[in-house]
Write an enzyme that holds these catalytic residues in place. Structure first.
Site, PDB file in Angstrom:
ATOM      1  CE  LYS A 202      -8.081  13.865  31.167  1.00 30.31           C
ATOM      2  NZ  LYS A 202      -9.594  13.566  30.790  1.00 30.31           N
TER       3      LYS A 202
ATOM      4  N   GLY B 102     -13.137  12.965  40.950  1.00 32.25           N
ATOM      5  CA  GLY B 102     -14.009  12.146  39.955  1.00 32.25           C
ATOM      6  C   GLY B 102     -14.159  10.698  40.454  1.00 32.25           C
TER       7      GLY B 102
ATOM      8  N   GLY C  74      -9.231   7.671  40.816  1.00 30.58           N
ATOM      9  CA  GLY C  74      -9.050   8.084  42.056  1.00 30.58           C
ATOM     10  C   GLY C  74      -7.829   6.772  43.038  1.00 30.58           C
TER      11      GLY C  74
ATOM     12  CD  GLU D 222     -14.054  15.962  45.654  1.00 30.01           C
ATOM     13  OE1 GLU D 222     -15.273  15.463  45.972  1.00 30.01           O
ATOM     14  OE2 GLU D 222     -14.925  16.986  44.761  1.00 30.01           O
TER      15      GLU D 222
HETATM   16  P1  NDP Z   1     -13.990   9.690  36.135  1.00 28.78           P
HETATM   17  O1  NDP Z   1     -13.251   9.958  37.519  1.00 28.78           O
HETATM   18  O2  NDP Z   1     -14.252   8.445  35.315  1.00 28.78           O
HETATM   19  O3  NDP Z   1     -13.204  10.811  35.415  1.00 28.78           O
HETATM   20  C1  NDP Z   1     -12.483  11.834  35.823  1.00 28.78           C
HETATM   21  C2  NDP Z   1     -11.451  12.273  34.922  1.00 28.78           C
HETATM   22  O4  NDP Z   1     -11.053  11.260  35.186  1.00 28.78           O
HETATM   23  C3  NDP Z   1     -12.134  12.197  33.695  1.00 28.78           C
HETATM   24  O5  NDP Z   1     -10.907  13.493  33.429  1.00 28.78           O
HETATM   25  C4  NDP Z   1     -11.431  11.735  33.059  1.00 28.78           C
HETATM   26  O6  NDP Z   1     -11.334  11.200  31.763  1.00 28.78           O
HETATM   27  C5  NDP Z   1     -10.610  10.778  34.297  1.00 28.78           C
HETATM   28  N1  NDP Z   1      -9.794   9.108  33.693  1.00 28.78           N
HETATM   29  C6  NDP Z   1     -11.363   8.282  33.932  1.00 28.78           C
HETATM   30  N2  NDP Z   1     -10.329   7.485  33.924  1.00 28.78           N
HETATM   31  C7  NDP Z   1      -9.360   7.736  33.616  1.00 28.78           C
HETATM   32  C8  NDP Z   1      -7.801   6.630  34.161  1.00 28.78           C
HETATM   33  N3  NDP Z   1      -8.060   5.552  33.479  1.00 28.78           N
HETATM   34  N4  NDP Z   1      -6.183   6.959  33.750  1.00 28.78           N
HETATM   35  C9  NDP Z   1      -5.932   8.628  34.564  1.00 28.78           C
HETATM   36  N5  NDP Z   1      -7.886   9.153  34.101  1.00 28.78           N
HETATM   37  C10 NDP Z   1      -8.646   9.341  34.324  1.00 28.78           C
HETATM   38  O7  NDP Z   1     -15.913  10.183  36.011  1.00 28.78           O
HETATM   39  P2  NDP Z   1     -16.295   9.961  35.031  1.00 28.78           P
HETATM   40  O8  NDP Z   1     -16.730  12.246  34.482  1.00 28.78           O
HETATM   41  O9  NDP Z   1     -16.623   8.788  34.309  1.00 28.78           O
HETATM   42  O10 NDP Z   1     -17.912   9.797  36.118  1.00 28.78           O
HETATM   43  C11 NDP Z   1     -18.415   8.556  36.289  1.00 28.78           C
HETATM   44  C12 NDP Z   1     -18.636   8.655  38.043  1.00 28.78           C
HETATM   45  O11 NDP Z   1     -17.948   9.135  38.651  1.00 28.78           O
HETATM   46  C13 NDP Z   1     -19.786   9.361  38.229  1.00 28.78           C
HETATM   47  O12 NDP Z   1     -21.330   8.672  37.449  1.00 28.78           O
HETATM   48  C14 NDP Z   1     -19.496   9.643  39.664  1.00 28.78           C
HETATM   49  O13 NDP Z   1     -20.365   8.249  39.948  1.00 28.78           O
HETATM   50  C15 NDP Z   1     -18.434   9.645  39.572  1.00 28.78           C
HETATM   51  N6  NDP Z   1     -17.984  11.202  39.723  1.00 28.78           N
HETATM   52  C16 NDP Z   1     -17.929  11.479  40.878  1.00 28.78           C
HETATM   53  C17 NDP Z   1     -17.011  12.663  40.747  1.00 28.78           C
HETATM   54  C18 NDP Z   1     -17.174  13.922  41.674  1.00 28.78           C
HETATM   55  O14 NDP Z   1     -16.847  15.325  42.303  1.00 28.78           O
HETATM   56  N7  NDP Z   1     -16.523  13.544  42.933  1.00 28.78           N
HETATM   57  C19 NDP Z   1     -17.103  14.059  39.524  1.00 28.78           C
HETATM   58  C20 NDP Z   1     -17.524  13.156  38.233  1.00 28.78           C
HETATM   59  C21 NDP Z   1     -17.875  11.815  38.143  1.00 28.78           C
HETATM   60  P3  NDP Z   1     -12.748  11.187  30.858  1.00 28.78           P
HETATM   61  O15 NDP Z   1     -12.604  12.763  30.125  1.00 28.78           O
HETATM   62  O16 NDP Z   1     -11.919  10.563  29.722  1.00 28.78           O
HETATM   63  O17 NDP Z   1     -13.482  10.550  31.313  1.00 28.78           O
END
Ligand code: NDP
Length: 496
Positions: A189, A242, A247, A265
């Site tokens: 996803k 994410g 998480g 992660e």
């Molecule tokens: P998210 O953690 O929101 O998203 C990561 C993934 O999880 C995406 O595919 C997202 O889908 C999915 N997701 C979001 N909400 C849910 C849910 N309720 N249930 C299941 N899956 C879900 O990261 P974002 O992309 O929104 O970024 C927001 C913040 O996250 C950033 O500002 C940063 O702080 C952090 N981040 C950290 C990362 C890392 O590598 N540690 C990487 C990216 C972000 P969707 O595409 O719809 O959002």
């Protein structure tokens, strides 16, 4: 024609894969719903993407389970699985120019970094796990002559991988390569902002000979497709990268359903400790700047807390500002550009709000801080440096995920360690010193999954990567990740 114009011309001939990839075929979402996929380079729509939901997850899980139980991939001889995976890696390498262009258009990172950093990393990852497949042995327990205790690794089954937008294909590869190598069926996803490369790679997986249903991609939103995967009773594992907030949802989904394995992660707020006796302050400053401005700071390990020993603070900060000057945002399709866009308008506003918070909290804005290139329609932020930051300020505690550096000072190693470890995160940390004793002592005390000495970006596919504390659970990369996608079976045979 300039190189950027050449890339634009190539971009105009690209075909975007926009449907879900289920059971070996591109298909619309069951609902027929789509969502617009924008390029942050100019804010223009690239294509409409299938918005998958529960019904699509059900279809994909059914296909994944069926092929898993059939054994076509899960029970394939290791040497054969290796051959297919190596072909998959070769196809990704052959198509790396197209994939890099898709990545840059989709999430705005400079084309040079997409091509060299991301795509080369993806190919290396798939190759490395492919090569490992027929070199991993199972175990015999020390039983004496009365019994045989066999310990064998088996694939888990159906693995869902939910990944972010900052390194879309590389983060995906860190999941799918070891999961496939171990014999699982994988359902990806991708993030809603950046599905294009993962969809294209699904096609390459099929071309390489990965059987239908073993590698599937469901684009869509987290709250729908992501949650449906996380809650599915027939998914055996979720591998996630994410935010820490999301998480935690996956732990909840697992607890409320089938207790599926969850590896996470998540976020970071990495400290970068620069002692006055760093071997080369110029090199340390160059690294300190790159470590937070690279990929517009949208990096989980970004060294966003710069801890400088008081005696060299002024000199060092000047050097880091000069790095900021060389990293001005530019056209991501120009190979000379070092800093591209933010991923979208929402992330841009989020980072701008933190810049305001930092100023209100009393930190000194020492460099940058503005949105630029607005005439392009895209989302560009200057490299930004705060000085005089205290570790209890929000800009020192929260993951900003943008090109914003917080500078703090310390007097001695004890104070540096106490600031560095005072965080809910523990993904990565760096220390700069030419004193080998100090380096070892500080490295051992840092609460982080990776500690870099005299660099900020160490690591390789051969070493594990992951977080302490709320930076996550489990490790990506290395053979430890292969283990994560396997389960151990004990077969105890009594010899009569
Ligand atoms: P998210 O953690 O929101 O998203 C990561 C993934 O999880 C995406 O595919 C997202 O889908 C999915 N997701 C979001 N909400 C849910 C849910 N309720 N249930 C299941 N899956 C879900 O990261 P974002 O992309 O929104 O970024 C927001 C913040 O996250 C950033 O500002 C940063 O702080 C952090 N981040 C950290 C990362 C890392 O590598 N540690 C990487 C990216 C972000 P969707 O595409 O719809 O959002």
């Amino acid at each position: 024609m300039s190189a950027a114009e050449d890339y634009r011309k190539k971009a105009s001939t690209l075909t975007y894969r926009h449907q879900a990839f289920i059971n070996g075929r591109f298909t619309n979402a069951a609902s027929g719903e789509t969502f617009d996929n924008y390029s942050p380079i100019d804010g223009q729509v690239l294509t409409a993407i299938a918005a998958c939901d529960k019904e699509d997850v059900d279809r994909a899980v059914k296909a994944a389970r069926t092929i898993f139980e059939k054994g076509t991939w899960s029970e394939m001889a290791p040497r054969e699985r290796k051959t297919v995976m190596l072909k998959f890696a070769a196809l990704i390498a052959d198509n790396a120019d197209e994939l890099a262009l898709l990545e840059t258009l989709d999430m705005g990172k400079p084309i040079t970094f997409s091509r060299q950093g991301d795509m080369e990393g993806v190919v290396r990852t798939v190759q490395w796990y492919a090569e490992a497949i027929d070199k991993i042995y199972d175990e015999l327990a020390p039983m004496g002559t009365g019994a045989v205790g066999m310990i064998t690794r088996e694939p888990l089954g159906v693995v869902g991988a939910v990944v972010p937008w900052n390194f879309p294909l590389l983060m995906a590869a860190w999941k799918f390569a070891p999961a496939l190598a171990a014999g699982n069926s994988v359902i990806m996803k991708p993030a809603e902002q950046s599905p294009l490369t993962c969809l294209r790679v699904a096609e390459l997986a099929s071309e390489a000979g990965i059987p239908d249903g073993v590698f599937q991609v469901l684009p869509g939103f987290g709250e729908t497709a992501g949650q449906a995967l996380g809650r599915h009773m027939d998914v055996d594992m979720i591998a996630f990268t994410g935010s820490t907030e999301v998480g935690k949802y996956f732990l909840k989904y697992s607890a409320e359903t089938n207790m599926k394995h969850v590896s996470l992660e998540c976020g970071g707020k990495s400290p970068n400790i620069v002692f006055a006796d760093a071997p080369d302050l110029d090199a340390a400053a160059q690294d300190a700047g790159m470590a937070v401005f690279y990929n517009s700071g949208q990096v989980c390990v970004a060294a966003t807390r710069l801890l400088v020993e008081e005696s060299v603070h002024d000199e060092f900060l000047e050097k880091v500002k000069k790095v900021g000057e060389t990293m001005q945002p530019g056209d991501p399709l120009d190979p000379a550009t070092m800093m591209g866009t933010m991923v979208d308008s929402e992330q841009t506003e989020r980072v701008k709000s933190y810049i305001e918070i930092g100023a209100k909290e009393g930190a000194t804005l020492a460099y940058g801080g503005k949105q630029v290139r607005q005439n392009t329609g895209g989302y560009y932020l200057e490299p930004t440096i705060f000085d005089g930051v205290k570790n209890d300020m929000r800009i020192a505690r929260e993951e900003i995920f943008g090109p914003v550096l917080s500078t703090l000072t310390f007097k001695d190693p004890e104070e540096a360690l106490s600031i560095a470890n005072d965080s809910i995160y523990g993904l990565q940390a760096s220390v700069w010193t030419r004193d080998i004793n100090k380096a070892h002592k500080v490295a051992r005390k840092l609460k982080a999954g990776t500690v870099n000495v005299n660099n900020t970006d160490g690591g390789d596919i051969t070493v594990p990567f992951g977080g302490y504390k709320q930076s996550g659970i489990g490790r990506d990369k290395s053979l430890h990740a292969y283990d994560k996608y396997s389960q151990l079976k004990t077969t105890y045979i009594e010899l009569k």
